[in-house]
Design an enzyme around this catalytic site. Structure first.
Site, mmCIF file in Angstrom:
data_model
loop_
_atom_site.group_PDB
_atom_site.id
_atom_site.type_symbol
_atom_site.label_atom_id
_atom_site.label_comp_id
_atom_site.label_asym_id
_atom_site.label_seq_id
_atom_site.Cartn_x
_atom_site.Cartn_y
_atom_site.Cartn_z
ATOM 1 N N GLU A 50 0.877 -1.171 0.000
ATOM 2 C CA GLU A 50 0.000 0.000 0.000
ATOM 3 C C GLU A 50 0.917 1.224 0.000
ATOM 4 O OE1 GLU A 50 -2.930 2.372 3.104
ATOM 5 O OE2 GLU A 50 -2.542 0.240 3.448
ATOM 6 N N ASP A 61 -3.749 10.707 8.734
ATOM 7 C CA ASP A 61 -2.415 10.216 9.076
ATOM 8 C C ASP A 61 -1.912 10.759 10.406
ATOM 9 O OD1 ASP A 61 -2.323 8.812 6.696
ATOM 10 O OD2 ASP A 61 -1.480 10.504 5.592
#
Length: 264
Positions: A50, A61
């Site tokens: 990924e 994130d």
């Protein structure tokens, strides 16, 4: 058209393992090293890669990944570098490569153009954390045309109706979010992930991989006890940052060892 990602997950299952999905940001610490890192990750046991092109507003994130993507952006990473990297990585490894991207860059690039260029580079599909199936008609059409996988996210707060949509439109696997919030390492994974996988299975999901907060081989083992695979990001990015390619290889190999399911 057979999903290369689903096939990789099935191959892991046939070997008595859960799948190990490993995330790395593209362009960190620089483009060339990020390509080498992805190859090293595949060679160290990842079943699916990924890869995240850096984005200026990474809402999902955690700090470690945000810092890495800021480094990549400061180093001059451009969207087109995504396809350069994927092409080079897929030339060197057989592991399927998913691009984890926020939706705005795809829209700006052009959905059909993005799909065509990703396919030409050897990519397997997209993970799209900030777009839901009902808003993704253009991408669903483009991915159906090209045979690219589309991985949507399911959260513990998702309604049954939303899960139905996600299961119907996801290919490869459903990205099962273990906790609400941003990525990063957590000392204890939520029991909510196990409940969510059970709900997804009841709605027909063939492949469900759990991500967000998984950072140790023990946690990987706990996840593959009930899910098809474990997704690890922050721990790998930290290993690359602190230990270079050798540190990444060592961490990846340790995490991959956690995927082995005990014989019954």
């Amino acid at each position: 058209m057979t999903s290369r990602v689903a096939a990789a997950i099935d191959a892991a299952r046939a070997a008595g393992r859960g799948a190990f999905v490993g995330y790395l940001p593209l362009g960190f610490p620089d483009l060339e090293t990020s390509i080498e890192a992805a190859v090293a990750l595949a060679d160290s046991g990842a079943d699916v890669l990924e890869l995240g092109p850096p984005y200026s507003d990474p809402v999902m994130d955690g700090t470690v990944i945000q810092e890495a993507t800021q480094t990549a952006l400061a180093g001059g990473f451009r969207l087109r570098d995504t396809f350069t990297a994927v092409r080079e990585i897929t030339r060197r490894v057989d592991v399927p490569v998913l691009v984890m991207t926020y939706w705005n860059p795809v829209l700006q690039y052009g959905v059909d153009r993005y799909a065509d260029d990703l396919l030409a580079a050897g990519g397997a599909g997209l993970i799209t954390p900030d777009i839901t199936p009902e808003a993704a008609g253009e991408w669903i059409a483009a991915s159906t045309r090209t045979g690219l996988d589309r991985v949507f996210l399911a959260a513990p707060t998702s309604t049954d109706d939303r899960l139905d949509l996600i299961v119907e439109h996801s290919t490869g696997f459903v990205y099962t979010v273990s906790t609400m919030g941003i990525t990063g390492e957590r000392a204890q994974l939520d029991a909510a992930a196990r409940t969510l996988v059970t709900r997804l299975r009841a709605r027909g999901a063939q492949h469900a991989c759990v991500g967000i907060g998984i950072s140790t081989a023990e946690q990987v083992g706990g996840v593959v006890d009930y899910a098809d695979g474990a997704i690890v990001g922050t721990a790998l990015v930290r290993a690359l940052r602190d230990g270079g390619l050798d540190g990444l290889r060592a961490t990846a190999a340790t995490l991959a060892a956690g995927t082995v399911r005990p014989a019954v």
